[in-house]
Scaffold this active site. Sequence first.
Site, PDB file in Angstrom:
ATOM      1  N   ALA A 162      70.974  69.966  18.785  1.00 32.20           N
ATOM      2  CA  ALA A 162      70.748  69.215  17.557  1.00 32.20           C
ATOM      3  C   ALA A 162      72.023  69.174  16.733  1.00 32.20           C
ATOM      4  CB  ALA A 162      69.622  69.858  16.741  1.00 32.20           C
ATOM      5  N   ASP A 163      72.062  68.242  15.819  1.00 25.42           N
ATOM      6  CA  ASP A 163      73.140  68.185  14.851  1.00 25.42           C
ATOM      7  C   ASP A 163      72.598  67.560  13.576  1.00 25.42           C
ATOM      8  OD1 ASP A 163      76.181  68.730  14.704  1.00 25.42           O
ATOM      9  OD2 ASP A 163      75.895  66.844  13.637  1.00 25.42           O
TER      10      ASP A 163
END
Length: 168
Positions: A46-47
């Site tokens: 994720a970011d």
Amino acid sequence: FEVMVADIDEKAVRFDDPKKLTLALANAKADSILPKIQGDAILITADQVVVCAGELREKPHDEREARQFLLSYNKYPVEAVTAVVALNTANQKRKEGVDIAKVYFHPLTEEKIDELVASGIVFTCAGGFCVNDPLFRDYIKTVEGDIDSVAGLPKALTEKLIKEVQKP
């Protein structure tokens, strides 16, 4: 589960569009980690960035920027833009998605901003705020969307993507 660190230069990946940027970074993290995985697994990366008053914000670079970010939250809400990638190593299926949640703050005083900067927490989170940190708790007025998304990993989106990569 096991936590692994992606060996990527996040500053080398640039897009003005926060959705494109977070998706590109989450995919780069997956590509970096994938060769390290032995056997069958579901890889989740994720970011997150935040957008405030049309400005894309990552982690503050210094105290001046952290203060600028925090002061602006007295005027504008923050959109947390979080991308998630799920990859099944057994069948190589990869799915991705983006979730956006909006955060409204109660006014942050100069004294509170001093406390937040001194704690150092502001340098570890996109936009300089960590929704789960007790120092911020009383300053969150409302959240439109999933609080898990603001925290960095939208649970509903992640579960949906895991199910999609598990299908034959």
